[in-house]
Design an enzyme around this catalytic site. Structure first.
Site, PDB file in Angstrom:
ATOM      1  N   ARG A   1       0.746  -1.270   0.112  1.00 15.78           N
ATOM      2  CA  ARG A   1       0.363   0.154  -0.301  1.00 15.78           C
ATOM      3  C   ARG A   1       0.841   1.046   0.526  1.00 15.78           C
ATOM      4  NH1 ARG A   1      -3.476  -0.170   4.728  1.00 15.78           N
ATOM      5  NH2 ARG A   1      -1.342  -1.647   5.932  1.00 15.78           N
TER       6      ARG A   1
ATOM      7  N   ASN B   1      -5.961  -2.561   1.740  1.00 15.91           N
ATOM      8  CA  ASN B   1      -5.902  -3.760   1.952  1.00 15.91           C
ATOM      9  C   ASN B   1      -7.451  -4.662   2.308  1.00 15.91           C
ATOM     10  OD1 ASN B   1      -3.516  -4.368   1.907  1.00 15.91           O
ATOM     11  ND2 ASN B   1      -3.447  -4.214   4.606  1.00 15.91           N
TER      12      ASN B   1
END
EC number: 3.6.1.7
Length: 99
Positions: free
Chosen positions: A20, A38
């Site tokens: 990320r 996520n």
């Protein structure tokens, strides 16, 4: 060039490897807006918005990801009706909570 929006899901070893953060850094570098998060199934989901060439480049980069990741698949998803509204005001690219 026209702006486009793409929503993708990245599968493989993509959580716990900085995916990320890497995605956010790369998107900002390319001038792409959007978000990354996520998912509980172990995948990572992202929305990219911006010039078509920059968005295509971002999706291509996600096929490799950061060094510690192992990407098995990158799947294009239909852009959800509210997906663009999830881009936080004042932020060009952000990390959203897990879903």
């Amino acid at each position: 060039m026209d702006d486009v929006v793409r929503q993708i899901v990245i599968r493989g070893r993509v959580q716990g490897v900085g995916f990320r953060y890497w995605t956010m850094r790369e998107a900002i570098r390319l001038g792409v807006a959007g978000w990354v998060r996520n998912r509980r199934d172990g995948s990572v989901e992202a929305l990219f918005a911006g010039p078509a060439d920059a968005v295509a480049d971002m999706v291509a980069r996600c096929r490799n990801g950061p060094g510690a990741a192992r990407v098995d698949a990158v799947e294009d998803q239909p852009v959800a009706a509210n997906a663009e509204k999830m881009i936080r005001p004042g932020e060009r690219f952000s990390q959203l909570p897990t879903v």
